[in-house]
Design an enzyme around this catalytic site. Structure first.
Site, PDB file in Angstrom:
ATOM      1  CE  LYS A 401      -2.931 -15.226  -5.291  1.00 59.75           C
ATOM      2  NZ  LYS A 401      -2.521 -16.041  -3.785  1.00 59.75           N
ATOM      3  CD1 TRP A 501      -2.659  -9.817   5.693  1.00 63.15           C
ATOM      4  CD2 TRP A 501      -4.437 -11.498   4.900  1.00 63.15           C
ATOM      5  NE1 TRP A 501      -3.805  -9.041   6.437  1.00 63.15           N
ATOM      6  CE2 TRP A 501      -4.525 -10.245   5.712  1.00 63.15           C
ATOM      7  CE3 TRP A 501      -4.697 -11.945   4.231  1.00 63.15           C
ATOM      8  CZ2 TRP A 501      -5.865 -10.059   5.742  1.00 63.15           C
ATOM      9  CZ3 TRP A 501      -6.347 -12.368   4.298  1.00 63.15           C
ATOM     10  CH2 TRP A 501      -7.010 -10.593   5.652  1.00 63.15           C
ATOM     11  CG  HIS A 502      -1.248 -15.554   0.040  1.00 65.78           C
ATOM     12  ND1 HIS A 502      -1.820 -15.308  -0.685  1.00 65.78           N
ATOM     13  CD2 HIS A 502      -1.581 -15.707   1.117  1.00 65.78           C
ATOM     14  CE1 HIS A 502      -3.807 -15.787  -0.268  1.00 65.78           C
ATOM     15  NE2 HIS A 502      -3.314 -16.100   0.929  1.00 65.78           N
ATOM     16  CE1 TYR A 503       4.891 -10.827   4.890  1.00 60.66           C
ATOM     17  CE2 TYR A 503       2.581 -10.453   5.265  1.00 60.66           C
ATOM     18  CZ  TYR A 503       3.272 -10.497   5.878  1.00 60.66           C
ATOM     19  OH  TYR A 503       3.595 -10.970   6.893  1.00 60.66           O
ATOM     20  CG  HIS A 504       5.876 -14.092  -2.114  1.00 59.34           C
ATOM     21  ND1 HIS A 504       5.127 -13.808  -2.542  1.00 59.34           N
ATOM     22  CD2 HIS A 504       6.855 -13.925  -3.293  1.00 59.34           C
ATOM     23  CE1 HIS A 504       5.068 -13.646  -3.632  1.00 59.34           C
ATOM     24  NE2 HIS A 504       5.650 -13.845  -3.908  1.00 59.34           N
TER      25      HIS A 504
END
Length: 565
Positions: A401, A501-504
Site C-alpha cells: 500500500k 479501506w483507508h480512504y479519507h
C-alpha cells in the site's frame, strides 16, 4: 526492542485484556424506536464509529451526551466478532450488513461501516500509531496524543501471536532489505515490525464499541439504527448559522428531533466517517451551492471544499496458493520501506477452491474482462486451480500500500437519501509520484516472494510473474486490463489497484474545519474523524482515528470548562 521491553509489553497486554469483556450497554444503548419524538442534550455525536465511540465516552465524563448510530451492536454478529468472519462480512450485501459496499467511479470495490464500532468492526484489525512527524504536522500535542493512544490501547488492543506465514513474511522483508527489525512496537519506524491487533489470541475482535465501557452510564445515551437525515440550524439576524439540532429516523421510519440544551459550550459533533461526514454536511445545506440547489437542498452555507480532497491509498496484492498449511491471520507484520510503500500480509481466510468456483461460475464474464490474461496452461497455478488440491488449498496474501497518497479526488451526492452511497472519485495514480511509489513497493514484494522463507510456501515452479498473471486473470476491480500490464509494472499497478479501506478527506483541516475541528462559517458544529485528514496516518489509520476521538473529547471538555467558569 529489548527482551525486557517485550516482557513489559506482554504484561501490559495481559493486564489490558482483562478489561475486554463484552459490553452489554443495557443501561444506555437502545434501539432508536424507543427514542422520544423530541429530546435535548449537551452534545450530540453523529456516528458511533472509530472516532465517535471514543469521543462520546470521553465527553460523558462532564456532560449529557447522545450518540447516534445508524447500525446495530457488533456483539451478536459472528462475521464481526470472529476473525474467521472477516471475508464473509465484506461479502454480505444484505441491508442490515455491518459492511455497506460501494464502487468508486474509478471502478474499485470498497466498503463503509454500518455498525457500532464503525470501521474497527469490519477491518483487518491492525493497530499502529502515526509517526511522530505526522503528529507534529497535524498540530497535536505529543503528550496528549500519546496518552490518548494509550487510553484506547488499554481497552481494545492485543499483541498478536505470530505464526508461520506472518513469520515468513517478516523474515522475507528483512531479506528484502526492509530493515532494521524493530520487534513488537506500536511506533511508526522505518523497517520491519510486529504491530498490535484488535483481535485477541482467540481470534475475537474488540471494536471501539468497547471504548464505551469508559463512559459514564448516567450521562450517555446511544441510539442504534438511528439514521440522521440532516443537521438543523438557526440563523440569528446578523450572525453565522448555528447548529442547534438533528433530525433522524428510526428503523420503523418514525421521525425524531433532538436539540442542544441551552449552554454556550454545547455542540453537535459529526463523526460519520470519510464518506458519511461530508455527505451529511451536504444534505444539511453545507457544501457546493450549485450541486446542493440542483438536488433541491436549501443552502445554509456555500462551501465548495466539502467533499473535495478525497483520497484512497492504492493497494496491490498477490494471492499465493500455499503448498503448506497456513494460519488464519490478518495483518500483524508490516514493512515500512524507505520508498513510500508499506508491505503487509494475511493468510488462511480465503480458500483457493472459492477462487476457482468464482472463475468457473463467471467464465464468460472473465474471458471478456481479462483476455488475453487467462492463466497460461503451462503455469503450475493453472494446475493448482484445476487439481485435486484446490479443495483444501488456502491462500496467503502479500500486499503493498502506498503512503499518502498524493492523488486526490472528490465526492458528489447521488441522492438525498443518507443511507445511499454518494458518488466518489479517488483518482488513483493521477499523480505520477504515486506510480513511482507503487513500482518501488512491487519491487519489494518481488524480493519477499523470492526470499527463502516465503519460497518454502510456494508450489514448485511458481514465480512472482506467474502470481502477477494470476492477479490479472481475476476480476478484482472493474477497470480494464491492458496488454502492457504483462511487462510494465506502472501499468500493472494501475490495472490491479484495490483498496485497503483507508480512504479519507472531504472535510479537511484548513479547508472545511479549522485547527480545532470546528466547521468554518457556522457555530456549534465540529467534524472529528478521518474525513479531516490530508494523508492516511501510519501504515493503518484506525489507531490514530481512535486517538483523535479521545484527544478531541478532552480538548472539547477543556473548552467547555473555560467557557463555563
Amino acid at each position: 526492542m529489548t527482551s525486557a521491553m517485550l516482557v513489559s509489553l506482554g504484561i501490559f497486554f495481559l493486564f489490558a485484556s482483562s478489561f475486554a469483556e463484552q459490553a452489554p450497554y443495557t443501561s444506555f444503548a437502545k434501539d432508536a424506536t424507543s427514542a422520544p419524538p423530541l429530546d435535548y442534550y449537551d452534545y450530540i455525536v453523529i456516528g458511533g464509529g472509530t472516532a465517535g465511540c471514543a469521543l462520546a465516552a470521553t465527553l460523558s465524563a462532564s456532560a449529557k451526551v447522545l450518540l447516534l448510530e445508524r447500525g446495530g451492536l457488533p456483539y451478536d454478529n459472528p462475521n464481526v466478532t470472529q476473525i474467521t468472519g472477516f471475508a464473509k462480512s465484506l461479502l454480505d450485501t444484505s441491508p442490515t450488513s455491518a459492511s455497506q459496499p460501494f464502487v468508486s467511479t474509478d471502478g474499485v470495490f470498497n466498503h463503509r461501516a454500518r455498525v457500532l464500532g464503525g470501521g474497527s468492526a469490519i477491518n483487518a484489525g491492525f493497530y499502529t500509531r502515526a509517526s511522530a512527524e505526522y503528529v507534529r504536522g497535524a498540530g497535536w500535542d505529543p503528550q496528549l496524543a500519546r496518552e490518548s493512544y494509550e487510553w484506547a490501547e488499554r481497552k481494545v488492543v492485543h499483541l498478536p501471536r505470530v505464526q508461520q506465514w506472518q513469520a515468513a513474511v517478516r523474515d522475507g522483508l528483512l531479506d528484502a532489505g526492509v530493515a532494521p527489525y524493530n520487534g513488537a512496537t506500536f511506533e511508526h519506524l522505518i523497517g520491519t515490525k510486529v504491530g498490535g491487533s484488535i483481535f485477541d489470541e482467540d481470534g475475537v475482535r474488540h471494536t471501539t464499541a468497547d471504548l464505551l465501557e469508559y463512559a459514564d452510564p448516567t450521562k450517555i445515551t446511544v441510539y442504534l439504527h438511528a439514521t440522521v437525515h440532516r443537521i438543523l440550524f438557526s440563523t440569528p439576524p446578523g450572525r453565522k448559522p448555528k447548529a442547534n439540532g438533528v433530525f433522524f429516523k428510526d428503523s420503523n421510519g418514525y421521525n425524531h428531533r433532538v436539540y442542544l440544551k441551552r449552554g454556550v459550550a454545547n455542540e453537535i459533533i459529526l463523526s460519520a466517517g470519510a464518506l458519511g461526514s461530508p455527505q451529511l454536511l451536504m444534505l444539511s445545506g453545507i457544501g457546493p451551492g450549485p450541486e446542493l440547489r440542483a438536488r433541491g437542498i436549501n443552502v445554509v452555507l456555500e462551501q465548495p471544499l466539502v467533499g473535495q480532497g478525497m483520497s484512497d491509498n492504492p493497494t496491490n496484492m498477490l494471492l499465493i496458493p500455499s503448498s503448506r498449511p497456513v494460519e488464519i491471520s490478518l495483518v500483524q507484520v508490516v514493512g515500512i520501506s524507505d520508498v513510500g510503500s508499506y508491505i503487509e500480509a494475511a493468510s488462511g481466510f480465503i480458500e483457493l477452491s472459492s477462487i476457482y468456483d468464482f472463475i468457473r461460475d463467471n467464465l464468460d464474464v472473465t474471458n471478456k474482462t481479462v483476455e488475453p490474461f487467462m492463466i497460461p496452461s503451462n503455469q503450475t497455478i493453472q494446475q493448482i486451480l484445476q487439481g485435486s488440491k484446490a479443495e483444501n488449498t488456502r491462500l496467503a496474501v502479500v500486499l503493498q500500500k502506498i503512503m499518502g497518497p498524493f492523488s486526490t479526488g472528490y465526492m458528489e451526492l447521488e441522492s438525498k437519501d443518507p443511507d445511499s452511497n454518494p458518488r466518489v472519485t479517488f483518482n488513483y495514480f493521477k499523480d505520477e509520484r504515486d506510480v513511482t511509489r507503487c513500482v518501488g513497493g512491487m519491487d519489494i514484494l518481488r524480493k519477499v516472494v523470492r526470499s527463502r522463507a516465503v519460497s518454502e510456501f510456494l508450489f514448485p515452479f511458481t514465480s512472482f510473474e506467474s502470481l502477477q498473471r494470476f492477479m490479472l486473470s481475476l476480476p478484482i476491480n472493474l477497470r480494464g486490463k491492458h496488454v502492457s500490464s504483462a511487462y510494465s509494472m506502472e501499468q500493472y499497478c494501475r490495472d490491479t489497484v484495490m483498496t485497503l479501506w483507508h480512504y479519507h478527506g472531504g472535510c479537511q483541516v484548513g479547508r472545511v474545519v479549522d485547527s480545532d475541528y470546528r466547521v468554518v462559517g457556522v457555530d456549534s458544529l465540529r467534524v472529528v474523524d478521518g474525513s479531516t485528514f490530508y494523508y492516511s496516518p501510519g501504515t493503518n489509520p484506525q489507531a490514530t482515528v481512535m486517538m483523535l476521538g479521545r484527544y478531541m473529547g478532552q480538548i472539547i471538555l477543556q473548552d467547555r470548562n473555560n467557557k463555563t467558569i
